[in-house]
Each structure stands twice: as C-alpha cells, then as structure tokens.
Scaffold this motif. Structure first.
Motif, PDB file in Angstrom:
ATOM      1  N   PHE A   1     -71.002  16.644  -9.255  1.00 36.76           N
ATOM      2  CA  PHE A   1     -72.405  16.248  -9.152  1.00 36.76           C
ATOM      3  C   PHE A   1     -72.975  16.256 -10.563  1.00 36.76           C
ATOM      4  O   PHE A   1     -73.053  17.313 -11.191  1.00 36.76           O
ATOM      5  CB  PHE A   1     -73.177  17.231  -8.272  1.00 36.76           C
ATOM      6  N   LEU A   2     -73.388  15.115 -11.061  1.00 33.17           N
ATOM      7  CA  LEU A   2     -73.827  14.987 -12.443  1.00 33.17           C
ATOM      8  C   LEU A   2     -75.246  15.518 -12.674  1.00 33.17           C
ATOM      9  O   LEU A   2     -75.517  16.193 -13.660  1.00 33.17           O
ATOM     10  CB  LEU A   2     -73.757  13.517 -12.872  1.00 33.17           C
ATOM     11  N   THR A   3     -76.167  15.227 -11.744  1.00 29.02           N
ATOM     12  CA  THR A   3     -77.589  15.498 -11.966  1.00 29.02           C
ATOM     13  C   THR A   3     -78.005  16.818 -11.328  1.00 29.02           C
ATOM     14  O   THR A   3     -77.790  17.013 -10.131  1.00 29.02           O
ATOM     15  CB  THR A   3     -78.443  14.359 -11.368  1.00 29.02           C
ATOM     16  N   PRO A   4     -78.634  17.719 -12.080  1.00 25.87           N
ATOM     17  CA  PRO A   4     -79.144  18.969 -11.486  1.00 25.87           C
ATOM     18  C   PRO A   4     -80.138  18.664 -10.366  1.00 25.87           C
ATOM     19  O   PRO A   4     -80.886  17.684 -10.430  1.00 25.87           O
ATOM     20  CB  PRO A   4     -79.839  19.674 -12.658  1.00 25.87           C
TER      21      PRO A   4
ATOM     22  N   CYS B   1     -77.356   9.784  -6.693  1.00 25.66           N
ATOM     23  CA  CYS B   1     -76.359   9.615  -5.634  1.00 25.66           C
ATOM     24  C   CYS B   1     -75.116   8.879  -6.136  1.00 25.66           C
ATOM     25  O   CYS B   1     -73.994   9.217  -5.757  1.00 25.66           O
ATOM     26  CB  CYS B   1     -76.979   8.880  -4.453  1.00 25.66           C
ATOM     27  N   ALA B   2     -75.316   7.879  -6.975  1.00 22.58           N
ATOM     28  CA  ALA B   2     -74.184   7.118  -7.507  1.00 22.58           C
ATOM     29  C   ALA B   2     -73.278   7.979  -8.376  1.00 22.58           C
ATOM     30  O   ALA B   2     -72.125   7.603  -8.637  1.00 22.58           O
ATOM     31  CB  ALA B   2     -74.688   5.912  -8.300  1.00 22.58           C
ATOM     32  N   ASN B   3     -73.780   9.140  -8.810  1.00 22.05           N
ATOM     33  CA  ASN B   3     -72.994  10.028  -9.661  1.00 22.05           C
ATOM     34  C   ASN B   3     -72.650  11.347  -8.980  1.00 22.05           C
ATOM     35  O   ASN B   3     -72.403  12.348  -9.646  1.00 22.05           O
ATOM     36  CB  ASN B   3     -73.734  10.270 -10.975  1.00 22.05           C
TER      37      ASN B   3
ATOM     38  N   THR C   1     -59.982  18.309 -11.590  1.00 16.63           N
ATOM     39  CA  THR C   1     -60.895  18.591 -12.706  1.00 16.63           C
ATOM     40  C   THR C   1     -60.445  17.856 -13.969  1.00 16.63           C
ATOM     41  O   THR C   1     -61.277  17.518 -14.814  1.00 16.63           O
ATOM     42  CB  THR C   1     -61.007  20.101 -12.977  1.00 16.63           C
ATOM     43  N   ASP C   2     -59.137  17.580 -14.095  1.00 19.01           N
ATOM     44  CA  ASP C   2     -58.660  16.802 -15.248  1.00 19.01           C
ATOM     45  C   ASP C   2     -59.276  15.409 -15.242  1.00 19.01           C
ATOM     46  O   ASP C   2     -59.675  14.893 -16.288  1.00 19.01           O
ATOM     47  CB  ASP C   2     -57.134  16.695 -15.237  1.00 19.01           C
ATOM     48  N   CYS C   3     -59.365  14.802 -14.061  1.00 21.16           N
ATOM     49  CA  CYS C   3     -59.988  13.483 -13.967  1.00 21.16           C
ATOM     50  C   CYS C   3     -61.482  13.561 -14.255  1.00 21.16           C
ATOM     51  O   CYS C   3     -62.048  12.660 -14.881  1.00 21.16           O
ATOM     52  CB  CYS C   3     -59.726  12.848 -12.599  1.00 21.16           C
ATOM     53  N   VAL C   4     -62.136  14.641 -13.816  1.00 16.13           N
ATOM     54  CA  VAL C   4     -63.554  14.826 -14.141  1.00 16.13           C
ATOM     55  C   VAL C   4     -63.727  14.854 -15.650  1.00 16.13           C
ATOM     56  O   VAL C   4     -64.580  14.145 -16.215  1.00 16.13           O
ATOM     57  CB  VAL C   4     -64.121  16.120 -13.515  1.00 16.13           C
ATOM     58  N   GLU C   5     -62.914  15.657 -16.331  1.00 15.28           N
ATOM     59  CA  GLU C   5     -63.032  15.782 -17.787  1.00 15.28           C
ATOM     60  C   GLU C   5     -62.733  14.466 -18.485  1.00 15.28           C
ATOM     61  O   GLU C   5     -63.406  14.102 -19.466  1.00 15.28           O
ATOM     62  CB  GLU C   5     -62.110  16.897 -18.307  1.00 15.28           C
TER      63      GLU C   5
ATOM     64  N   ARG D   1     -70.874  11.741 -20.927  1.00  9.95           N
ATOM     65  CA  ARG D   1     -71.824  12.528 -20.136  1.00  9.95           C
ATOM     66  C   ARG D   1     -71.454  14.002 -20.161  1.00  9.95           C
ATOM     67  O   ARG D   1     -70.302  14.365 -20.410  1.00  9.95           O
ATOM     68  CB  ARG D   1     -71.847  12.016 -18.700  1.00  9.95           C
ATOM     69  N   GLU D   2     -72.443  14.834 -19.871  1.00 11.28           N
ATOM     70  CA  GLU D   2     -72.205  16.276 -19.823  1.00 11.28           C
ATOM     71  C   GLU D   2     -71.758  16.681 -18.426  1.00 11.28           C
ATOM     72  O   GLU D   2     -72.192  16.094 -17.431  1.00 11.28           O
ATOM     73  CB  GLU D   2     -73.475  17.035 -20.204  1.00 11.28           C
TER      74      GLU D   2
END
Length: 201
Positions: free
Chosen positions: A112-115, A127-129, A136-140, A148-149
């Motif tokens: 989930f990208l957005t707080p 929602c799109a993010n 987690t490797d794919c996330v990184e 993005r953070e």
C-alpha cells in the motif's frame, strides 16, 4: 443519468446533485473530468485498476488489493471469488480463489503506497497503488524503478483478515461508511501497526 433518474424518480439534474453529494461524502467517486460517470463505489470500480474479480456469473473490477479481497465477504451469494492481477514489478500473473472461511495460500505480498490519512487526497491514485507483488524483492524493484518511497507491506493472510469486515453492511440500506481516519481500532484488530495506519509503532 436517465436510468438512475427512472429508478429514483429524480430528474437527471437531481441525480447529478445527489451523486455530487455522495462524492463529497466519500460514499462514491466521480470522474472529475466527467461527473456523470461513477468511477468507484467501493469495493467496486467501473475502470480497471489492476484487479479482476470473477464470480459464478459476474466479472467485476476490483478497486485495489484491499477491495478485491473484501468482495468475497460482501457478496454472500457467491461461495468464493477468483481474484486475478499481475505483479507491477515483473508482470507475473497471479490468481487466488478467495473465500470467507480462510485466507488463500501464497507467498505474495500486498504493498500500500499511500498512508491512510492521505487516502482521499486522490483516492483513485491511492487505490491504483494498493497492489499485490510476487515478493518483497519485487516491491523493492518496483519502488527503485518508479522512484517511490516504500509504503506498507503485508502478507496475504493479513490482507484477508484486514479486508474481511471492512465493508460489512455495504449493500444494506442505511449503511454508514467506515472512514479510514477513524478506523484505528479496526486496523489494530487486523494486526496493522505504525503511523501509516494512524497507530503507534
């Protein structure tokens, strides 16, 4: 507009006013370029945001990982639903049969990208993010490629528990939307923690 006017007994302009009121209350999301168009009525979406959710006779767009995993708990006439997506990092296809009895198996993770305190700043982007990745490797890898953070990462079991009761009563008359800003007890009960969810570490 004509169909909603016929169903409600309102004029098309009256329907538009009511839809704008629902949009302002965050009960649904209108397309800001074409306010006659409903983009989302969580957990349902009218545009593809990365998830398809297939029942016995109906195929829906899921608004995000959260919404897609919530739909089996909301649609009680369906024994379970097939939730499908692709990893945003490597494009690997993923699908799970998601039911109400237990979480699906898998090593994938949700990111989930957005707080949550910022979710409604741009809810379609939020929602799109909210996506599912191979690991987690794919996330990184995706974060590195997009600049993005890191947001919040959870496993499928946590996602399933988190989504299970979020929309309880959504299809019933008189439903009151549960706002993320006031849902800290719900988040804590689902095992989520930290300032991302408005909770202490």
């Amino acid at each position: 507009m004509a169909e909603l006017a016929a169903l409600t007994g309102l004029t098309p302009d009256g329907v538009r006013r009511e839809l704008r009121t629902l949009h302002e209350r965050h009960d649904l999301v209108l397309d800001l370029q074409d306010t006659d168009r409903v983009v989302m009525a969580h957990p349902f979406a009218s545009v593809p945001l990365g998830f398809s959710v297939m029942g016995t006779r109906t195929l829906w767009w899921g608004g995000c990982a959260w919404d897609s995993f919530a739909m089996p708990h909301l649609l009680r006439d369906e024994p379970d639903l097939l939730v499908a997506t692709r990893c945003p990092a490597c494009d690997t296809a993923h699908a799970w049969v998601v039911g109400r009895e237990a979480p699906p198996e898998g090593d994938q993770v949700a990111h989930f990208l957005t707080p949550m305190r910022r979710a409604w700043d741009d809810v379609v982007r939020t929602c799109a993010n909210q996506r599912l990745f191979c690991s987690t490797d794919c996330v990184e890898a995706w974060l590195g490629r997009t600049g993005r953070e890191r947001g919040y990462v959870m496993d499928l079991t946590t996602l399933w528990h988190f989504a299970a009761d979020w929309y309880t009563g959504r299809l019933d008359p008189g439903y009151t939307r549960r706002a993320p800003a006031s849902a800290t007890a719900y988040f804590a009960g689902a095992g989520l923690h930290g300032p991302f969810w408005g909770l202490p570490d």
